[in-house]
Design a protein around this motif. Structure first.
Motif, PDB file in Angstrom:
ATOM      1  N   THR A  30       0.813  -1.225   0.000  1.00 49.79           N
ATOM      2  CA  THR A  30       0.000   0.000   0.000  1.00 49.79           C
ATOM      3  C   THR A  30       0.845   1.272   0.000  1.00 49.79           C
ATOM      4  O   THR A  30       0.319   2.355  -0.243  1.00 49.79           O
ATOM      5  N   GLY A  31       2.127   1.157   0.292  1.00 46.47           N
ATOM      6  CA  GLY A  31       2.993   2.340   0.260  1.00 46.47           C
ATOM      7  C   GLY A  31       3.316   2.902   1.625  1.00 46.47           C
ATOM      8  O   GLY A  31       3.401   4.118   1.790  1.00 46.47           O
ATOM      9  N   LYS A  32       3.521   2.034   2.593  1.00 46.75           N
ATOM     10  CA  LYS A  32       3.777   2.499   3.965  1.00 46.75           C
ATOM     11  C   LYS A  32       5.095   3.278   4.065  1.00 46.75           C
ATOM     12  O   LYS A  32       5.189   4.266   4.783  1.00 46.75           O
ATOM     13  N   GLU A  33       6.104   2.824   3.315  1.00 47.54           N
ATOM     14  CA  GLU A  33       7.382   3.537   3.362  1.00 47.54           C
ATOM     15  C   GLU A  33       7.267   4.932   2.749  1.00 47.54           C
ATOM     16  O   GLU A  33       7.884   5.887   3.239  1.00 47.54           O
ATOM     17  N   LEU A  34       6.475   5.066   1.692  1.00 50.82           N
ATOM     18  CA  LEU A  34       6.268   6.386   1.086  1.00 50.82           C
ATOM     19  C   LEU A  34       5.595   7.348   2.062  1.00 50.82           C
ATOM     20  O   LEU A  34       5.932   8.526   2.124  1.00 50.82           O
ATOM     21  N   VAL A  35       4.641   6.827   2.831  1.00 51.43           N
ATOM     22  CA  VAL A  35       3.966   7.653   3.829  1.00 51.43           C
ATOM     23  C   VAL A  35       4.960   8.082   4.910  1.00 51.43           C
ATOM     24  O   VAL A  35       4.988   9.243   5.320  1.00 51.43           O
ATOM     25  N   ALA A  36       5.777   7.144   5.363  1.00 53.44           N
ATOM     26  CA  ALA A  36       6.799   7.480   6.366  1.00 53.44           C
ATOM     27  C   ALA A  36       7.750   8.540   5.831  1.00 53.44           C
ATOM     28  O   ALA A  36       8.107   9.500   6.539  1.00 53.44           O
ATOM     29  N   GLN A  37       8.155   8.408   4.571  1.00 52.48           N
ATOM     30  CA  GLN A  37       9.060   9.380   3.963  1.00 52.48           C
ATOM     31  C   GLN A  37       8.400  10.756   3.867  1.00 52.48           C
ATOM     32  O   GLN A  37       9.048  11.777   4.112  1.00 52.48           O
ATOM     33  N   SER A  38       7.112  10.776   3.537  1.00 54.43           N
ATOM     34  CA  SER A  38       6.396  12.056   3.451  1.00 54.43           C
ATOM     35  C   SER A  38       6.305  12.734   4.804  1.00 54.43           C
ATOM     36  O   SER A  38       6.433  13.959   4.909  1.00 54.43           O
ATOM     37  N   ILE A  39       6.066  11.946   5.849  1.00 57.54           N
ATOM     38  CA  ILE A  39       6.028  12.516   7.203  1.00 57.54           C
ATOM     39  C   ILE A  39       7.371  13.140   7.536  1.00 57.54           C
ATOM     40  O   ILE A  39       7.452  14.271   8.027  1.00 57.54           O
ATOM     41  N   HIS A  40       8.437  12.406   7.255  1.00 52.96           N
ATOM     42  CA  HIS A  40       9.782  12.906   7.560  1.00 52.96           C
ATOM     43  C   HIS A  40      10.114  14.167   6.756  1.00 52.96           C
ATOM     44  O   HIS A  40      10.600  15.157   7.313  1.00 52.96           O
ATOM     45  N   GLU A  41       9.829  14.135   5.453  1.00 47.69           N
ATOM     46  CA  GLU A  41      10.201  15.253   4.581  1.00 47.69           C
ATOM     47  C   GLU A  41       9.425  16.523   4.892  1.00 47.69           C
ATOM     48  O   GLU A  41       9.857  17.618   4.513  1.00 47.69           O
ATOM     49  N   ASN A  42       8.289  16.405   5.561  1.00 51.21           N
ATOM     50  CA  ASN A  42       7.505  17.588   5.928  1.00 51.21           C
ATOM     51  C   ASN A  42       7.665  17.947   7.410  1.00 51.21           C
ATOM     52  O   ASN A  42       6.918  18.782   7.926  1.00 51.21           O
ATOM     53  N   SER A  43       8.637  17.343   8.074  1.00 49.65           N
ATOM     54  CA  SER A  43       8.873  17.601   9.494  1.00 49.65           C
ATOM     55  C   SER A  43      10.099  18.487   9.676  1.00 49.65           C
ATOM     56  O   SER A  43      10.830  18.773   8.720  1.00 49.65           O
ATOM     57  N   VAL A  44      10.336  18.915  10.913  1.00 51.87           N
ATOM     58  CA  VAL A  44      11.499  19.753  11.215  1.00 51.87           C
ATOM     59  C   VAL A  44      12.797  18.972  11.118  1.00 51.87           C
ATOM     60  O   VAL A  44      13.883  19.561  11.150  1.00 51.87           O
ATOM     61  N   ARG A  45      12.703  17.642  10.985  1.00 48.32           N
ATOM     62  CA  ARG A  45      13.902  16.803  10.896  1.00 48.32           C
ATOM     63  C   ARG A  45      14.312  16.530   9.452  1.00 48.32           C
ATOM     64  O   ARG A  45      15.219  15.731   9.192  1.00 48.32           O
ATOM     65  N   SER A  46      13.672  17.184   8.507  1.00 48.28           N
ATOM     66  CA  SER A  46      13.885  16.880   7.092  1.00 48.28           C
ATOM     67  C   SER A  46      15.272  17.290   6.590  1.00 48.28           C
ATOM     68  O   SER A  46      15.652  16.914   5.479  1.00 48.28           O
ATOM     69  N   ASN A  47      16.018  18.063   7.378  1.00 47.48           N
ATOM     70  CA  ASN A  47      17.358  18.450   6.945  1.00 47.48           C
ATOM     71  C   ASN A  47      18.337  17.283   7.007  1.00 47.48           C
ATOM     72  O   ASN A  47      19.455  17.376   6.484  1.00 47.48           O
ATOM     73  N   LYS A  48      17.936  16.176   7.633  1.00 47.61           N
ATOM     74  CA  LYS A  48      18.757  14.972   7.682  1.00 47.61           C
ATOM     75  C   LYS A  48      17.999  13.823   7.026  1.00 47.61           C
ATOM     76  O   LYS A  48      16.768  13.782   7.077  1.00 47.61           O
ATOM     77  N   PRO A  49      18.705  12.867   6.428  1.00 46.47           N
ATOM     78  CA  PRO A  49      18.011  11.758   5.755  1.00 46.47           C
ATOM     79  C   PRO A  49      17.326  10.833   6.747  1.00 46.47           C
ATOM     80  O   PRO A  49      17.808  10.641   7.874  1.00 46.47           O
ATOM     81  N   MET A  50      16.192  10.272   6.337  1.00 43.86           N
ATOM     82  CA  MET A  50      15.501   9.291   7.160  1.00 43.86           C
ATOM     83  C   MET A  50      16.268   7.968   7.096  1.00 43.86           C
ATOM     84  O   MET A  50      16.651   7.518   6.022  1.00 43.86           O
ATOM     85  N   ILE A  51      16.481   7.348   8.249  1.00 47.94           N
ATOM     86  CA  ILE A  51      17.164   6.066   8.332  1.00 47.94           C
ATOM     87  C   ILE A  51      16.117   4.961   8.343  1.00 47.94           C
ATOM     88  O   ILE A  51      15.124   5.052   9.063  1.00 47.94           O
ATOM     89  N   LYS A  52      16.339   3.898   7.545  1.00 47.59           N
ATOM     90  CA  LYS A  52      15.337   2.851   7.393  1.00 47.59           C
ATOM     91  C   LYS A  52      15.914   1.490   7.780  1.00 47.59           C
ATOM     92  O   LYS A  52      17.110   1.243   7.631  1.00 47.59           O
ATOM     93  N   LEU A  53      15.032   0.605   8.241  1.00 44.35           N
ATOM     94  CA  LEU A  53      15.427  -0.773   8.526  1.00 44.35           C
ATOM     95  C   LEU A  53      14.193  -1.665   8.465  1.00 44.35           C
ATOM     96  O   LEU A  53      13.181  -1.367   9.090  1.00 44.35           O
ATOM     97  N   ASN A  54      14.295  -2.752   7.712  1.00 40.93           N
ATOM     98  CA  ASN A  54      13.232  -3.738   7.649  1.00 40.93           C
ATOM     99  C   ASN A  54      13.491  -4.792   8.715  1.00 40.93           C
ATOM    100  O   ASN A  54      14.479  -5.526   8.649  1.00 40.93           O
ATOM    101  N   CYS A  55      12.603  -4.877   9.684  1.00 35.57           N
ATOM    102  CA  CYS A  55      12.827  -5.742  10.843  1.00 35.57           C
ATOM    103  C   CYS A  55      12.664  -7.223  10.524  1.00 35.57           C
ATOM    104  O   CYS A  55      13.042  -8.078  11.337  1.00 35.57           O
ATOM    105  N   SER A  56      12.092  -7.548   9.381  1.00 31.43           N
ATOM    106  CA  SER A  56      11.901  -8.955   9.017  1.00 31.43           C
ATOM    107  C   SER A  56      13.046  -9.495   8.188  1.00 31.43           C
ATOM    108  O   SER A  56      13.082 -10.688   7.876  1.00 31.43           O
ATOM    109  N   ALA A  57      13.987  -8.631   7.830  1.00 28.60           N
ATOM    110  CA  ALA A  57      15.046  -9.032   6.905  1.00 28.60           C
ATOM    111  C   ALA A  57      16.242  -9.671   7.600  1.00 28.60           C
ATOM    112  O   ALA A  57      17.095 -10.255   6.929  1.00 28.60           O
ATOM    113  N   LEU A  58      16.318  -9.577   8.934  1.00 28.51           N
ATOM    114  CA  LEU A  58      17.503 -10.040   9.649  1.00 28.51           C
ATOM    115  C   LEU A  58      17.125 -10.918  10.836  1.00 28.51           C
ATOM    116  O   LEU A  58      16.074 -10.696  11.466  1.00 28.51           O
TER     117      LEU A  58
END
Length: 404
Positions: free
Chosen positions: A178-206
């Motif tokens: 459904t695009g959950k990562e895109l939504v998370a990215q949009s939240i980050h990019e429109n927040s006060v923390r957008s000057n730094k890149p969002m860090i990601k991790l898939n918890c099922s991959a490891l």
């Protein structure tokens, strides 16, 4: 009334002219004391003439200004279209454009100044309305990289804006694709923390041991293969956002460590007893029913409530089929650019098939279907036989939809 004495206006005629001017007007002496104001200035301030005349000009303004001869007007001899505000007796600040010019006698000595104030309240109100309208138009076209203009998506965009304006934990739920990562990215990019890149991790991959190291880091020699210190995602995301996808896959041990961080903003690297702190905003996502997992005893209830301070649900594609057309156009444009093809759209039959299909894989499945069609399509329109088999088979489609 005699207006002219030779080539000069009479005082009575001059005052009548000043009273008909729509802009507020005042005359001040070299001390900044108001000697005259017209009716427009009285209406703009809500004060009587007796309360204005004799006051300092700064008393009308909603800003702190230097008195003459230190003020900008008496230094520069004029002011042109300066935006400022005039105080009204009702407590409101009236936005105005101020123009002013010093007055001199025949010897060139400054004897005062004339100031006019143009009320731009209507202009500011119109600008604000246009800004709201532009924002709404942007939402209709999409939000960031998210495509969709259905009612469900407009509601989602509003939720994203609210989430972006806060620093609280967000739990994004929705089916796979459904695009959950895109939504998370949009939240980050429109927040006060957008000057730094969002860090990601898939918890099922490891597996658990590697996931713990990825999240919190490890010290050299803490386990076989740890040949040097490692910085974890919590340290990497200091001052930014950490997006943890598939949060429902966390083991009990990692759940405990994550809960501690959410409570204390502290953590320790694997194999190290040094307590570290990090300013991280946590956004998590899952396609699983965490509430049921809590009831089944496989997910901590206290962690669940820590994560879902601001829950946000993404609707599946079958519940917003009016967005399918826009998504198809978006992916056709994307793959045209990537492949160099010039596919224009879908044939009538393929368009009906795409609309009838229930899309159990949601947007990811739709994107894959268009990509598949780009491989098989030989014309400028995607035909029904260019689509993947599971989409064009009516029997399979009905079976999937009846269980979805």
């Amino acid at each position: 009334m005699q207006c002219f004495t030779g080539n000069h206006l009479s005082p009575q005629c001059l005052e009548a002219i000043l009273e008909t001017i729509a802009e507020g007007l005042i005359l001040i002496d070299t001390d900044g004391t108001i000697k005259y104001c017209n009716n427009a200035m009285i209406e703009m301030t809500g004060k009587t003439k007796d309360h204005i005349v004799g006051e300092k000009c700064c008393s009308l303004m909603n800003t702190i200004c230097e008195p003459p001869p230190l003020c900008t007007l008496f230094k520069d001899t004029s002011i042109t279209n300066k935006e400022c505000t005039v105080l009204h007796t009702n407590g409101k600040a009236v936005p105005v454009l101020k123009n002013a010019k010093v007055l001199k006698d025949h010897n060139g000595t400054i004897i005062g100044a004339i100031e006019t104030f143009t009320d731009i309240s209507i202009l500011r109100t119109t600008e604000n309305r246009l800004a709201v309208l532009e924002n709404q138009i942007k939402k209709v076209d999409g939000f960031g990289k998210i495509v969709g203009k259905s009612h469900r998506m407009l509601e989602l965009y509003n939720m994203i804006e609210l989430a972006a304006a806060s620093n609280t934990s967000v739990l994004i739920t929705g089916e796979t694709g459904t695009g959950k990562e895109l939504v998370a990215q949009s939240i980050h990019e429109n927040s006060v923390r957008s000057n730094k890149p969002m860090i990601k991790l898939n918890c099922s991959a490891l597996p658990e041991s590697l996931l713990e190291s990825e999240l919190f880091g490890h010290a050299k020699g803490s386990f076989t293969g740890a040949i040097k210190d490692k910085t974890g995602r919590f340290e990497m995301a200091d001052g930014s956002t950490l997006f943890l996808d598939e949060i429902g896959e966390l083991s009990p041990l990692i759940q405990v460590k994550l809960l501690r961080f959410l409570q204390e903003k502290e953590f320790e690297r694997v194999g190290e007893n040094i307590t570290r702190k990090s300013d991280v905003r946590i956004i998590t996502a899952t396609h699983r029913d965490l509430r049921k997992m809590v009831a089944d005893g496989v997910f901590r209830e206290d962690l669940y409530y820590r994560l879902k301070v601001f829950p946000l649900h993404i609707p599946p594609l079958r519940e917003r089929k009016e967005d399918i057309g826009a998504l198809i156009d978006h992916f056709i444009a994307k793959f045209n650019q990537e492949t160099g093809k010039t596919i224009k759209g879908l044939t009538h039959d393929s368009a009906i098939t795409m609309m009838d299909y229930c899309w159990p894989g949601n947007i990811r499945e739709l994107e894959n279907a268009i990509e598949h069609a780009f491989v098989t399509c030989k014309d400028d329109l995607i035909d029904i036989f260019d689509l993947p088999l599971e989409i064009r088979k009516v029997e399979l489609r009905k079976g999937i939809c009846s269980t979805g």
